[in-house]
Design a protein around this motif. Sequence first.
Motif, PDB file in Angstrom:
ATOM      1  N   UNK A 167     -10.539 -35.304 -12.095  1.00 23.62           N
ATOM      2  CA  UNK A 167     -10.279 -36.700 -11.767  1.00 23.62           C
ATOM      3  C   UNK A 167     -10.081 -37.481 -13.056  1.00 23.62           C
ATOM      4  N   UNK A 168      -9.454 -38.648 -12.913  1.00 23.20           N
ATOM      5  CA  UNK A 168      -9.254 -39.500 -14.076  1.00 23.20           C
ATOM      6  C   UNK A 168      -7.969 -39.217 -14.838  1.00 23.20           C
ATOM      7  N   UNK A 169      -7.433 -38.040 -14.675  1.00 24.00           N
ATOM      8  CA  UNK A 169      -6.183 -37.658 -15.331  1.00 24.00           C
ATOM      9  C   UNK A 169      -5.678 -36.364 -14.699  1.00 24.00           C
ATOM     10  N   UNK A 170      -4.412 -36.111 -14.896  1.00 24.27           N
ATOM     11  CA  UNK A 170      -3.828 -34.876 -14.364  1.00 24.27           C
ATOM     12  C   UNK A 170      -4.103 -33.700 -15.293  1.00 24.27           C
ATOM     13  N   UNK A 171      -4.341 -32.532 -14.688  1.00 21.67           N
ATOM     14  CA  UNK A 171      -4.526 -31.313 -15.483  1.00 21.67           C
ATOM     15  C   UNK A 171      -3.263 -30.460 -15.479  1.00 21.67           C
ATOM     16  N   UNK A 172      -2.181 -30.990 -14.966  1.00 19.44           N
ATOM     17  CA  UNK A 172      -0.973 -30.181 -14.789  1.00 19.44           C
ATOM     18  C   UNK A 172      -0.391 -29.663 -16.096  1.00 19.44           C
ATOM     19  N   UNK A 173      -0.709 -30.308 -17.213  1.00 17.42           N
ATOM     20  CA  UNK A 173      -0.179 -29.860 -18.502  1.00 17.42           C
ATOM     21  C   UNK A 173      -1.220 -29.071 -19.300  1.00 17.42           C
ATOM     22  N   UNK A 174      -2.366 -28.846 -18.697  1.00 21.13           N
ATOM     23  CA  UNK A 174      -3.469 -28.231 -19.439  1.00 21.13           C
ATOM     24  C   UNK A 174      -3.744 -26.789 -19.016  1.00 21.13           C
ATOM     25  N   UNK A 175      -3.958 -25.944 -20.006  1.00 26.79           N
ATOM     26  CA  UNK A 175      -4.516 -24.632 -19.744  1.00 26.79           C
ATOM     27  C   UNK A 175      -5.984 -24.852 -19.380  1.00 26.79           C
ATOM     28  N   UNK A 176      -6.441 -24.132 -18.368  1.00 31.36           N
ATOM     29  CA  UNK A 176      -7.803 -24.314 -17.881  1.00 31.36           C
ATOM     30  C   UNK A 176      -8.578 -23.006 -17.979  1.00 31.36           C
ATOM     31  N   UNK A 177      -9.897 -23.126 -18.105  1.00 29.77           N
ATOM     32  CA  UNK A 177     -10.713 -21.928 -18.216  1.00 29.77           C
ATOM     33  C   UNK A 177     -11.989 -22.017 -17.418  1.00 29.77           C
ATOM     34  N   UNK A 178     -12.535 -20.856 -17.134  1.00 27.22           N
ATOM     35  CA  UNK A 178     -13.862 -20.746 -16.517  1.00 27.22           C
ATOM     36  C   UNK A 178     -14.764 -19.971 -17.483  1.00 27.22           C
ATOM     37  N   UNK A 179     -15.965 -20.479 -17.639  1.00 29.05           N
ATOM     38  CA  UNK A 179     -16.948 -19.870 -18.522  1.00 29.05           C
ATOM     39  C   UNK A 179     -18.256 -19.671 -17.774  1.00 29.05           C
TER      40      UNK A 179
ATOM     41  N   UNK B 182      -9.795 -41.126 -18.370  1.00 30.16           N
ATOM     42  CA  UNK B 182     -10.432 -40.018 -19.060  1.00 30.16           C
ATOM     43  C   UNK B 182     -10.664 -38.885 -18.064  1.00 30.16           C
ATOM     44  N   UNK B 183     -10.320 -37.700 -18.481  1.00 27.46           N
ATOM     45  CA  UNK B 183     -10.428 -36.554 -17.585  1.00 27.46           C
ATOM     46  C   UNK B 183     -11.884 -36.190 -17.335  1.00 27.46           C
ATOM     47  N   UNK B 184     -12.184 -35.971 -16.065  1.00 28.24           N
ATOM     48  CA  UNK B 184     -13.521 -35.566 -15.647  1.00 28.24           C
ATOM     49  C   UNK B 184     -13.386 -34.333 -14.764  1.00 28.24           C
ATOM     50  N   UNK B 185     -14.242 -33.339 -15.010  1.00 26.83           N
ATOM     51  CA  UNK B 185     -14.201 -32.102 -14.234  1.00 26.83           C
ATOM     52  C   UNK B 185     -15.506 -31.912 -13.471  1.00 26.83           C
ATOM     53  N   UNK B 186     -15.398 -31.481 -12.242  1.00 28.69           N
ATOM     54  CA  UNK B 186     -16.591 -31.253 -11.435  1.00 28.69           C
ATOM     55  C   UNK B 186     -16.473 -29.942 -10.687  1.00 28.69           C
ATOM     56  N   UNK B 187     -17.422 -29.046 -10.932  1.00 29.42           N
ATOM     57  CA  UNK B 187     -17.438 -27.749 -10.263  1.00 29.42           C
ATOM     58  C   UNK B 187     -18.227 -27.815  -8.963  1.00 29.42           C
ATOM     59  N   UNK B 188     -17.870 -26.949  -8.045  1.00 27.16           N
ATOM     60  CA  UNK B 188     -18.612 -26.809  -6.789  1.00 27.16           C
ATOM     61  C   UNK B 188     -18.442 -25.390  -6.278  1.00 27.16           C
ATOM     62  N   UNK B 189     -19.243 -25.039  -5.286  1.00 33.28           N
ATOM     63  CA  UNK B 189     -19.106 -23.735  -4.656  1.00 33.28           C
ATOM     64  C   UNK B 189     -20.126 -22.701  -5.078  1.00 33.28           C
TER      65      UNK B 189
END
Length: 124
Positions: free
Chosen positions: A25-37, A1-8
């Motif tokens: 982590x947990x899965x690849x994001x290479x096929x996913x469009x990603x966003x910042x909110x 299962x995909x898990x996202x962790x922000x830092x900085x």
Amino acid sequence: QLHLEESGGGTVEPGGSLTLSCAASGASISSKFMGWFRQAPGKEREGIATISAIGGTEMYGASAKGRFDVTRDNAKNTVSLQMNSLKPEDSGIYYCAARMGTGLSLRESDYNIWGQGTQVTVSS
């Protein structure tokens, strides 16, 4: 299962710069469009930037255009947000998110996997 962790996140003076990172982590994001909110106190979550699955195509919200830069490194499974010329109104909690489906979007409802967020405060 995909898990996202922000830092900085952190505190920076007006006019300063900050780079946020999102580690998947947990899965690849290479096929996913990603966003910042971003969510400021008392306000709705606002789309800041989004990037295509392979990179190279981005879209920015009005407040971020010309000052922020979203990039990704699919080999490292990360997405970054470089923020320049920061203003006090850029303060808030910044979230990384993975989109359902494809296409550039800054709509919160188009994203189904979210990180916990990282706080950014722009203040003198």
